[in-house]
Structure formats: C-alpha cells, structure tokens
Write an enzyme that holds these catalytic residues in place. Structure first.
Site, PDB file in Angstrom:
ATOM      1  N   GLU A 263       0.962  -0.637  -0.426  1.00 13.19           N
ATOM      2  CA  GLU A 263      -0.099   0.015   0.208  1.00 13.19           C
ATOM      3  C   GLU A 263       0.837   1.181   0.269  1.00 13.19           C
ATOM      4  O   GLU A 263       0.338   2.031   0.991  1.00 13.19           O
ATOM      5  CB  GLU A 263      -1.140   0.307   1.368  1.00 13.19           C
ATOM      6  CG  GLU A 263      -0.576  -0.014   2.290  1.00 13.19           C
ATOM      7  CD  GLU A 263       0.148  -1.332   3.182  1.00 13.19           C
ATOM      8  OE1 GLU A 263       0.610  -1.797   2.632  1.00 13.19           O
ATOM      9  OE2 GLU A 263       0.643  -1.719   4.515  1.00 13.19           O
ATOM     10  N   HIS A 287      -7.650  -4.302  -1.337  1.00 12.83           N
ATOM     11  CA  HIS A 287      -7.479  -4.826   0.060  1.00 12.83           C
ATOM     12  C   HIS A 287      -5.949  -3.170   0.274  1.00 12.83           C
ATOM     13  O   HIS A 287      -6.396  -2.462   1.162  1.00 12.83           O
ATOM     14  CB  HIS A 287      -6.343  -5.674  -0.173  1.00 12.83           C
ATOM     15  CG  HIS A 287      -5.849  -5.547   1.435  1.00 12.83           C
ATOM     16  ND1 HIS A 287      -6.207  -6.599   2.190  1.00 12.83           N
ATOM     17  CD2 HIS A 287      -4.086  -5.120   1.568  1.00 12.83           C
ATOM     18  CE1 HIS A 287      -5.409  -6.130   3.453  1.00 12.83           C
ATOM     19  NE2 HIS A 287      -4.053  -5.855   3.028  1.00 12.83           N
ATOM     20  N   GLU A 288      -5.410  -3.224  -1.056  1.00 16.10           N
ATOM     21  CA  GLU A 288      -3.915  -1.578  -1.205  1.00 16.10           C
ATOM     22  C   GLU A 288      -4.795  -0.263  -0.973  1.00 16.10           C
ATOM     23  O   GLU A 288      -4.194   0.379  -0.042  1.00 16.10           O
ATOM     24  CB  GLU A 288      -3.529  -2.252  -2.263  1.00 16.10           C
ATOM     25  CG  GLU A 288      -2.534  -3.259  -2.126  1.00 16.10           C
ATOM     26  CD  GLU A 288      -1.938  -3.951  -0.654  1.00 16.10           C
ATOM     27  OE1 GLU A 288      -1.503  -3.426  -0.052  1.00 16.10           O
ATOM     28  OE2 GLU A 288      -2.615  -4.955  -1.322  1.00 16.10           O
ATOM     29  N   HIS A 291      -5.823   0.521   2.612  1.00 16.20           N
ATOM     30  CA  HIS A 291      -5.193   1.004   3.530  1.00 16.20           C
ATOM     31  C   HIS A 291      -4.924   2.509   3.414  1.00 16.20           C
ATOM     32  O   HIS A 291      -4.315   3.167   4.513  1.00 16.20           O
ATOM     33  CB  HIS A 291      -3.992  -0.530   3.427  1.00 16.20           C
ATOM     34  CG  HIS A 291      -3.095  -1.206   4.043  1.00 16.20           C
ATOM     35  ND1 HIS A 291      -3.338  -1.286   5.310  1.00 16.20           N
ATOM     36  CD2 HIS A 291      -3.052  -2.211   2.912  1.00 16.20           C
ATOM     37  CE1 HIS A 291      -3.187  -2.284   5.161  1.00 16.20           C
ATOM     38  NE2 HIS A 291      -2.874  -3.078   3.898  1.00 16.20           N
ATOM     39  N   GLU A 310      -3.133  -4.659   9.237  1.00 17.49           N
ATOM     40  CA  GLU A 310      -4.289  -5.427   8.531  1.00 17.49           C
ATOM     41  C   GLU A 310      -5.749  -5.779   8.326  1.00 17.49           C
ATOM     42  O   GLU A 310      -6.200  -6.068   7.791  1.00 17.49           O
ATOM     43  CB  GLU A 310      -2.892  -6.837   8.483  1.00 17.49           C
ATOM     44  CG  GLU A 310      -1.779  -6.283   8.139  1.00 17.49           C
ATOM     45  CD  GLU A 310      -1.480  -5.649   6.273  1.00 17.49           C
ATOM     46  OE1 GLU A 310      -2.929  -5.548   5.997  1.00 17.49           O
ATOM     47  OE2 GLU A 310      -0.746  -5.161   6.234  1.00 17.49           O
ATOM     48  N   ASP A 367       9.271 -10.567   9.811  1.00 19.43           N
ATOM     49  CA  ASP A 367       9.625 -11.028   8.792  1.00 19.43           C
ATOM     50  C   ASP A 367       8.715 -12.417   9.029  1.00 19.43           C
ATOM     51  O   ASP A 367       8.406 -13.240   8.724  1.00 19.43           O
ATOM     52  CB  ASP A 367      10.506 -11.383   8.106  1.00 19.43           C
ATOM     53  CG  ASP A 367      10.265  -9.921   6.721  1.00 19.43           C
ATOM     54  OD1 ASP A 367       9.091  -9.020   6.147  1.00 19.43           O
ATOM     55  OD2 ASP A 367      11.863  -9.441   6.894  1.00 19.43           O
ATOM     56  N   TYR A 375      -4.636 -10.538   9.599  1.00 20.71           N
ATOM     57  CA  TYR A 375      -5.728 -10.611   8.954  1.00 20.71           C
ATOM     58  C   TYR A 375      -7.093 -10.845   8.646  1.00 20.71           C
ATOM     59  O   TYR A 375      -7.803 -10.253   9.315  1.00 20.71           O
ATOM     60  CB  TYR A 375      -5.176 -10.760   7.698  1.00 20.71           C
ATOM     61  CG  TYR A 375      -4.158 -10.062   6.914  1.00 20.71           C
ATOM     62  CD1 TYR A 375      -2.362 -10.563   7.718  1.00 20.71           C
ATOM     63  CD2 TYR A 375      -4.111  -9.288   5.564  1.00 20.71           C
ATOM     64  CE1 TYR A 375      -0.893  -9.887   6.690  1.00 20.71           C
ATOM     65  CE2 TYR A 375      -3.071  -8.778   5.193  1.00 20.71           C
ATOM     66  CZ  TYR A 375      -1.595  -9.086   5.518  1.00 20.71           C
ATOM     67  OH  TYR A 375      -0.400  -8.253   5.224  1.00 20.71           O
TER      68      TYR A 375
HETATM   69  N1  BES Z   1       0.936  -4.297   3.669  1.00 21.32           N
HETATM   70  C1  BES Z   1       0.817  -5.407   3.052  1.00 21.32           C
HETATM   71  C2  BES Z   1       2.143  -6.400   3.090  1.00 21.32           C
HETATM   72  C3  BES Z   1       3.219  -6.637   3.518  1.00 21.32           C
HETATM   73  C4  BES Z   1       3.040  -7.157   5.578  1.00 21.32           C
HETATM   74  C5  BES Z   1       4.344  -6.150   3.033  1.00 21.32           C
HETATM   75  C6  BES Z   1       3.738  -6.930   5.946  1.00 21.32           C
HETATM   76  C7  BES Z   1       5.859  -6.834   4.094  1.00 21.32           C
HETATM   77  C8  BES Z   1       5.437  -6.636   5.772  1.00 21.32           C
HETATM   78  C9  BES Z   1       0.018  -5.190   2.288  1.00 21.32           C
HETATM   79  O1  BES Z   1      -1.176  -4.776   2.129  1.00 21.32           O
HETATM   80  C10 BES Z   1      -0.731  -7.414   2.205  1.00 21.32           C
HETATM   81  O2  BES Z   1      -1.382  -7.479   3.179  1.00 21.32           O
HETATM   82  N2  BES Z   1      -1.040  -7.489   0.941  1.00 21.32           N
HETATM   83  C11 BES Z   1      -1.516  -8.989   1.028  1.00 21.32           C
HETATM   84  C12 BES Z   1      -2.394  -8.308  -0.015  1.00 21.32           C
HETATM   85  C13 BES Z   1      -3.874 -10.119   0.003  1.00 21.32           C
HETATM   86  C14 BES Z   1      -4.395  -9.139   1.584  1.00 21.32           C
HETATM   87  C15 BES Z   1      -5.286  -9.149  -0.391  1.00 21.32           C
HETATM   88  C16 BES Z   1      -0.987  -9.660   0.017  1.00 21.32           C
HETATM   89  O3  BES Z   1       0.617  -9.116  -0.315  1.00 21.32           O
HETATM   90  O4  BES Z   1      -1.250 -11.046   0.474  1.00 21.32           O
HETATM   91 ZN    ZN Z   2      -2.462  -5.374   3.941  1.00 24.77          ZN
END
Ligand code: BES
Ligand code: ZN
Length: 583
Positions: A263, A287-288, A291, A310, A367, A375
């Site tokens: 996002e 989703h993005e 955010h 999330e 990580d 989520y």
């Molecule tokens: N912000 C996250 C991606 C992220 C989280 C990167 C933690 C690094 C550390 C992003 O908004 C996300 O949640 N992406 C999901 C999308 C899905 C839930 C629709 C993904 O990457 O799958």
């Molecule tokens: Zn997210």
C-alpha cells in the site's frame, strides 16, 4: 533510554525527525545507492540521537550548519541492524549524513533485464515494510515517528525512470546519459511506506486521479484489469471518508515481487499475478486502496499491533467488495479467508502466542512472525463488533475513529479506549480481549454465511462435482472446501474447469495442491511451473510445503531451478520449508 518500538533503536527522549531530504545516485553496475540524507528534527536538540541502519556505509555526518558531528556505528544485531549514534551539540536542528547502501540491502531487489517482462532493461524496487527502510537510509525506523519528504532525488540512466510513492516534481538532466527524478511527500508517513522503483515503465490513464504503470508487455492487460479503479475509490470514500492522498496510482511489479500488493501511498505496488484477465483478483487492489485509510492514515505503532493495519484493512476491503459486487461475493471472500486462517493456525501450532492479535515481538523478526492471522482473525473481531453494534452505529464509529487518529500511530489500547468511549460495553459483549490477547480463534467467532456458500460447501463435502458454471471466486471456495479428493475427482475437475491451465494463480495453485495431495505426478509439473512463474510468497509457501511433505528432494530441485528470481525474503521462507542448506 525509553525505546519506542521493539524493532527500532529510536528513543523517545531524543529529538524526533520531522522531515527528510534525500539525494541518491542509483548505480546498476555496483548495485549500490550512494548519496546523502538530511534529517530535520521537530525541535532543536542536544546529546545522542540513535538511528537505525542495516548494512550501510556511513561516510560523514554534519549538522545543518555544516559542522562535522561525531558518530559511532555499532556492530550489527541480527534483527535490528546497527545503531548509528550521533552526538548533537547544543540546539542542533538536523543532521546531514553521507552514506552508501550495500548490494545486499534487504529493502532492495535489483533485477537483471532477463528477470523483467520486457527483458531489455534492468529494474530496481524497494520493499520497506516492516523494518527494511533502515537498509536504504539511516533514520528512526519506527512507524511511531512519521516523516514528510521535502525532496527526494534519484539519479538514474536516462532510459529508465524512477517512480516514487510520492508526488512527482519532474526530471532534470544530470549529464553522462543520466537524469535526476525529483519527488516530494507532503503528508507525514511512517518510514515503512517509503518506496520507489526504477525501470522502463509506461503509464496508462485509468481516471483523472489514477494511472497504472508497468512494463510495456503488460500495460494493456493491466489497464483492462484495473479499469474499475475509480468506482472502487468512490465506494471506499462513501464508506470511510475522503481519499487524502491526492493520487491513487498503481505500479505492476516484476513477477518476483514477494507480496500480492503493498500500500505505498499514492502508488500501490501489485504483483502481476493479480492480472487474471477476468478481474477476479481485484480484491487485492481493494485491499491496498483500503490501507489509504486503515494503515496509512491510522497506523500501527509497531509490529506488535500489526492487526490494526491488516485486520482493519481486510474488513474494509470486504466492505468495498460488498458495495461493488454484493453481499454474496463478499461472503465468499470471507470464506476463503476463514479457510486460510485455519491453515495458518495449524502452522503456528507450536507457537500459539503468535496467533494472538496483540503481540510482544521483542527479539522476533517480524518477517518471521508474518502470517494471515492478524488479517483474518482481526477481520473476525471487527465483524463481530459490527454484528453486535449494528451496521449504522458501527460505521459511525469507524468514520469517527479514522478521523480521530488520522496521521497518527496507535496501539491496540488506543483502539479499545476509543471504542469504549463511543460504544460503551461493546468490547466486553464481543469478548474482544479473547481475540486480542488469547491464541487461536474463539468458538463464537462469526462465520461467513450465504446461500451460495452453503451450496458450495455442501457439494464439496460430498465430493460432488458442480453442475453449473462457477465464477472464479465460487470455484475457489469449492476447491478450498474439498477434503482430500480422489484422483478421478481431481481429473474430472480439471476437465470441467480447465484448472491446470488457468491464468489465475489463485485457482491454479489451489488445484495443484489437490493434485499433490492426491499423489499425482502432474502436480509436480504444475508446481514447477508456478515456482518459475511467480515470486509471490502466498503461492510459493503452500506449494513448497506440500512438495516438501511428499518429496524433499523434488522440492529442493524445483527450488534450485527458480531461486535466482526470488526476493531474499521469499528465499528465506522457502529455505525454511525445504530445509535446504544451499547458498
Ligand atoms: N502491507 C501488506 C504487505 C506486507 C505486510 C508487506 C507486511 C511486508 C510486511 C499488504 O497490504 C498486504 O497485506 N498484501 C496482501 C494482500 C491480500 C491480503 C489481499 C498480500 O500480499 O497477499
Ligand atoms: Zn494489507
């Protein structure tokens, strides 16, 4: 030394950064960024200031007036990196640091031309969330300290262009076949939202405030897939209030991008794997976009409260989908989420503490703690609160909450206090603290419900093949609900729905998992194709765990074939699964 965040050396007694100015030379040959960052503090300060760095070479530190300042770089800690301590003489208003990044900077992926869609030019991108900004520049790398960007300058080969999650301010010639792209970010953001990419990129306009950028090879398909973005922004604004970031542009990343989307403000990064050709995966875009309110306006104060980002965003994403595609579709998406949550809870059987919403991640690499739990469990809590409050009262609370904490970083307690102030007793009635502080999912958590969902689950549980056509989301729900099917059923499904050739990796990877579980050799071929096609961890993780369960050698062989294309974060995840000691 009160530390603000378990993942940062930032100290609340020290001056806090208000704005940054960044100027970097991008060198594709040495894979290094070299230049200068100027940090300006909210108030002039004195004494030590501790910054986060990882793998940086620090060349010099000066004050705003040009005086040389003493500094010390500590030995690196595995999770936090190296503390850079600068000694500030009385009334110092800022610090100017000359430095260079390492070719292994954890925030950066440098791609050779062959690893891009067009195959002709190199590509570079950053991914700072959760704590990788410190490998890009020295700063207080905690979401508690928001910064504006007065200017960011990237000098790159003229044939390439820089895009930044910021407002573009134009391009200046820099001599020797190079040019400088200039940006500014007037809204204060947490450091994990600093983001840029450099490549041979072209735009397609989608609406007055939205364009999609990509390599040429995917530009038309991307414009088609995301054509509905303005309707999505409109729906989100009706639910959550005005969009505060001016533009909502989209950047389609190379296939190795490890996430579905990120996002980054004004410029969302997305994996090319969501371009399914039928708009069936645009929930990632919803989703993005969501955010922009939940996460970018109201931000988790540290990784301990990641669910505030999330969980709220999944909830908001499904409200947007409900507004655009109806309740049934939103419920089907919630059912997919519930399934993925069950898988994640199993994965954390031995570390149940990581399945709480509110965490203590001191000493834990965020990580490594990453999962779908914040989520989907977060979503369930918010859904429960909505059910008990009633939609009108709940929506009123949400808008008020977003307004109250806009451009602030908060912890779970702040949310709970706001909830109590506005909807007294609701948290207690919902048993909110069981979701927040206890592992697993409470028995009385809401379950997605719809007539269509019941039919699909009923069919799947009896291993009966669907007789009508199913849309991609229905098909996904059906596949995820199938208990270990027989080979014949798997083959019949492929015949009916062409699953092994689907462009949607959401569907294809779910199908390959069924093939692998049924012990079919076609599954191994299918897995290999997916491993080569994408670096997205959401697909690689289940595929490689299933491969590793049935044949570790095969898993390792397939990994070796594809690992060169993966982001280091994805490599670490998969190496953990296939237990491969190759480097
Ligand atoms: N912000 C996250 C991606 C992220 C989280 C990167 C933690 C690094 C550390 C992003 O908004 C996300 O949640 N992406 C999901 C999308 C899905 C839930 C629709 C993904 O990457 O799958
Ligand atoms: Zn997210």
């Amino acid at each position: 030394m009160p530390r603000l965040d378990p993942h940062s050396y930032a100290d609340s007694d020290q001056p806090q950064t208000k704005s940054i100015e960044l100027s970097l030379e991008v060198d594709f040959v040495s894979r290094v960024l070299e230049g200068e960052v100027a940090l300006r503090f909210h108030q002039p300060g004195t004494g030590p200031i501790d910054l986060d760095t990882r793998g940086l070479r620090i060349d010099s530190v000066r004050s705003a007036s040009g005086a040389t300042l003493p500094f010390a770089l500590s030995p690196p800690e595995p999770i936090l990196g190296s503390r850079l301590r600068i000694d500030l003489p009385p009334a110092t208003s800022g610090a100017r640091i000359r430095y260079a990044t390492s070719p292994e900077a954890s925030a950066l992926q440098w791609l050779a031309p062959a690893q891009t869609a067009d195959g002709a030019q190199p590509f570079l991108y950053s991914q700072c969330q959760p704590i990788h900004a410190r490998s890009l520049l020295p700063l207080q790398d905690t979401p508690r300290i928001r910064v504006t960007v007065k200017s960011a300058r990237f000098t790159v080969p003229v044939r390439l262009r820089t895009l930044m999650a910021a407002a573009a301010k134009g391009r200046e010639p820099a001599g020797e076949g190079r040019a400088t792209d200039v940006f500014e970010m007037p809204q204060p953001i947490p450091p994990y939202l600093l983001a840029f990419a450099v490549g041979d990129l072209v735009p397609r306009q989608l609406s007055p405030r939205s364009a999609v950028w990509s390599e040429r090879a995917v530009a038309d398909a991307a414009a088609e897939e995301f054509a509905g973005v303005e309707r999505m922004i409109g729906a989100a604004e009706r639910l959550f209030g005005p969009y505060e970031w001016d533009r909502f542009d989209i950047l389609v990343m190379p296939p190795s991008f490890p996430y579905g989307g990120m996002e980054n403000p004004r410029l969302t990064f997305v994996t090319p794997s969501i371009i399914a050709g039928d708009k069936s995966l645009v929930n990632v875009l919803a989703h993005e976009l969501a955010h922009a309110w939940t996460g970018n306006l109201v931000t988790n104060a540290s990784a301990n409260d990641f669910w505030l980002n999330e969980g709220f965003t999944v909830y908001a994403e499904r409200r947007i989908l409900e507004a655009l595609e109806g309740r049934e579709m939103a419920e089907l998406h919630a059912a997919v989420g519930a399934h993925d949550l069950a898988v994640a809870l199993e994965r954390f059987e031995d570390q149940p503490q990581l399945t709480r919403l509110r965490n203590d991640l001191a000493g834990v690499d965020p990580d490594q703690a990453y999962s779908t739990v914040p989520y989907e469990k977060g979503f369930l809590l918010l859904r429960r609160l909505e059910e008990l409050a009633g939609r009108e009262a709940w929506d009123g609370f949400l808008r008020w909450y977003l307004e109250k904490f806009r451009f602030r970083s908060i912890v779970t307690q702040d949310f709970l206090e706001a909830l109590e102030a506005r909807l007294p007793g609701l948290a207690a009635r919902a048993g909110a603290l069981r979701f927040i502080d206890e592992p697993g999912v409470p028995e009385d958590a809401p379950r997605p419900q719809s007539a269509r969902l019941r039919e699909l689950q009923e069919l799947a549980s009896r291993q009966k093949l669907p007789e009508q056509r199913l849309n991609p989301t229905e098909l996904l729900v059906y596949l995820k609900s199938l208990p270990a099917p027989e080979r014949d059923t798997v083959r019949a499904l492929d015949g009916l729905f062409g699953l092994s050739e689907r462009r949607s990796l959401e569907l294809r990877h779910s199908f390959v998992l069924l093939q692998l579980r049924a012990g079919m050799s076609e599954g191994i071929e299918g897995a290999r194709r997916i491993a080569r096609e994408t670096g997205r961890m959401k697909y690689l993780r289940p595929i490689f765990s299933e491969l590793a369960r049935t044949g570790r050698e095969t898993a390792q062989r397939i990994y070796r074939e594809s690992r060169h294309a993966y982001h280091p974060i994805a490599r670490a995840v998969i190496e953990g699964l296939v237990d491969d000691r190759l480097t």
